[in-house]
Design a protein around this motif. Sequence first.
Motif, PDB file in Angstrom:
ATOM      1  N   LEU A  59     -30.791  38.200-155.956  1.00  0.00           N
ATOM      2  CA  LEU A  59     -29.917  37.033-155.948  1.00  0.00           C
ATOM      3  C   LEU A  59     -29.438  36.730-154.528  1.00  0.00           C
ATOM      4  O   LEU A  59     -29.468  37.597-153.642  1.00  0.00           O
ATOM      5  CB  LEU A  59     -28.724  37.255-156.874  1.00  0.00           C
ATOM      6  CG  LEU A  59     -29.057  37.659-158.313  1.00  0.00           C
ATOM      7  CD1 LEU A  59     -27.797  37.704-159.160  1.00  0.00           C
ATOM      8  CD2 LEU A  59     -30.080  36.716-158.935  1.00  0.00           C
ATOM      9  N   SER A  60     -28.979  35.494-154.342  1.00  0.00           N
ATOM     10  CA  SER A  60     -28.609  35.033-152.999  1.00  0.00           C
ATOM     11  C   SER A  60     -27.406  35.768-152.411  1.00  0.00           C
ATOM     12  O   SER A  60     -27.212  35.769-151.199  1.00  0.00           O
ATOM     13  CB  SER A  60     -28.337  33.526-153.020  1.00  0.00           C
ATOM     14  OG  SER A  60     -27.278  33.225-153.908  1.00  0.00           O
ATOM     15  N   ASP A  61     -26.587  36.377-153.265  1.00  0.00           N
ATOM     16  CA  ASP A  61     -25.420  37.112-152.755  1.00  0.00           C
ATOM     17  C   ASP A  61     -25.761  38.561-152.421  1.00  0.00           C
ATOM     18  O   ASP A  61     -24.883  39.363-152.100  1.00  0.00           O
ATOM     19  CB  ASP A  61     -24.262  37.059-153.742  1.00  0.00           C
ATOM     20  CG  ASP A  61     -24.601  37.692-155.090  1.00  0.00           C
ATOM     21  OD1 ASP A  61     -25.739  38.179-155.254  1.00  0.00           O
ATOM     22  OD2 ASP A  61     -23.734  37.691-155.980  1.00  0.00           O
ATOM     23  N   GLY A  62     -27.045  38.909-152.496  1.00  0.00           N
ATOM     24  CA  GLY A  62     -27.474  40.259-152.168  1.00  0.00           C
ATOM     25  C   GLY A  62     -27.527  41.206-153.354  1.00  0.00           C
ATOM     26  O   GLY A  62     -28.003  42.340-153.219  1.00  0.00           O
ATOM     27  N   SER A  63     -27.066  40.758-154.507  1.00  0.00           N
ATOM     28  CA  SER A  63     -27.071  41.633-155.679  1.00  0.00           C
ATOM     29  C   SER A  63     -28.467  41.690-156.304  1.00  0.00           C
ATOM     30  O   SER A  63     -29.320  40.838-156.059  1.00  0.00           O
ATOM     31  CB  SER A  63     -26.046  41.157-156.707  1.00  0.00           C
ATOM     32  OG  SER A  63     -26.306  39.829-157.106  1.00  0.00           O
ATOM     33  N   LEU A  64     -28.679  42.716-157.112  1.00  0.00           N
ATOM     34  CA  LEU A  64     -29.981  42.974-157.725  1.00  0.00           C
ATOM     35  C   LEU A  64     -29.801  43.243-159.207  1.00  0.00           C
ATOM     36  O   LEU A  64     -28.939  44.020-159.612  1.00  0.00           O
ATOM     37  CB  LEU A  64     -30.640  44.179-157.040  1.00  0.00           C
ATOM     38  CG  LEU A  64     -31.960  44.690-157.623  1.00  0.00           C
ATOM     39  CD1 LEU A  64     -33.061  43.652-157.456  1.00  0.00           C
ATOM     40  CD2 LEU A  64     -32.356  46.008-156.951  1.00  0.00           C
TER      41      LEU A  64
END
Length: 315
Positions: free
Chosen positions: A239-244
């Motif tokens: 995801l764009s916020d760095g989460s997976l």
Amino acid sequence: MVCPRSGPTRLCGGQYLRRRYAARMRQHEDSKSFLSYLLLDHHQWSLVNGLIHSLSTSFAARDKIFPYPTEEVTAILHIAICDDESQQLERADSLLKKYAYEHPQYEIKIQSFSAPLELLSHVAEKGGFDVLLLDIYMPGILGTDAARELRVMRDNCQIIFLTTSRDHAVDAFSLDAAHYLVKPYSEKEFFAALEKAINNLADRYGVALTIKSVDGISRVELNRLVYAETDNHVQKLYLSDGSLIRVRKSSTELFELLEEDPRFYKCGSTYILNMEYIVELSARSVSFSTGARIPIISRKYAELRKLYMDYSCRF
């Protein structure tokens, strides 16, 4: 909107009171059900009915002060405010929080910036926002120039300009602004502008996946899904916020959920790409605005390049 769009939830004062109120209401309803089975004489029933009426009136009065929202959260909105005047930042922040309170179907995450260069740096390093409330007259660079830089960076956020003058209206709308508010603006004007921006987002990104992940049930806002990668029968959603998010599906099964959305392309058996985030494309690799870079099969390059060019021209 994504949806979006993440850590333990902390309750603010209003949320705490609303939840306590809801719990007490449920207790109140359970009490009425229980009482209906008791064998009471006429005088006792009159007392009980009087008590229930008194409780109902009390809760109704409380409801006017702390109305409990019945709607579930259906979207997470990431909203930024950029203004060099602290008073204006506080006012916009306060109105956003009031809007969020009155519209519980949205979880609104707010971030404030006091300078446009600070905003641009954040977007370049960490990704953009769904909605941007942007002042025009700021030291160093005009808000319209900052917006122009965002468009060059292929950031398609909904921009609401906040300014003391109408002089830049034409320039603002040439940058595909959602709205243009002249200070001092009213709460009604602010909410109307925000509604327009949110509706624009819904028209474009109004899709999210509620999917069973390795960690439970996850809601994935498609406008924040950068790409997916296959890893030992598990799909890793970046995801764009760095989460997976890890999902136990095949690449084909996941793409069946995405193929109606023109942003997504299945690149071989390993990757699914969101073309909205592509910033560089070659016969060997794809680079995304988040800084991620992945290899691609050379024979897929021509097809991906054509689809990407078609998508860029259409959107």
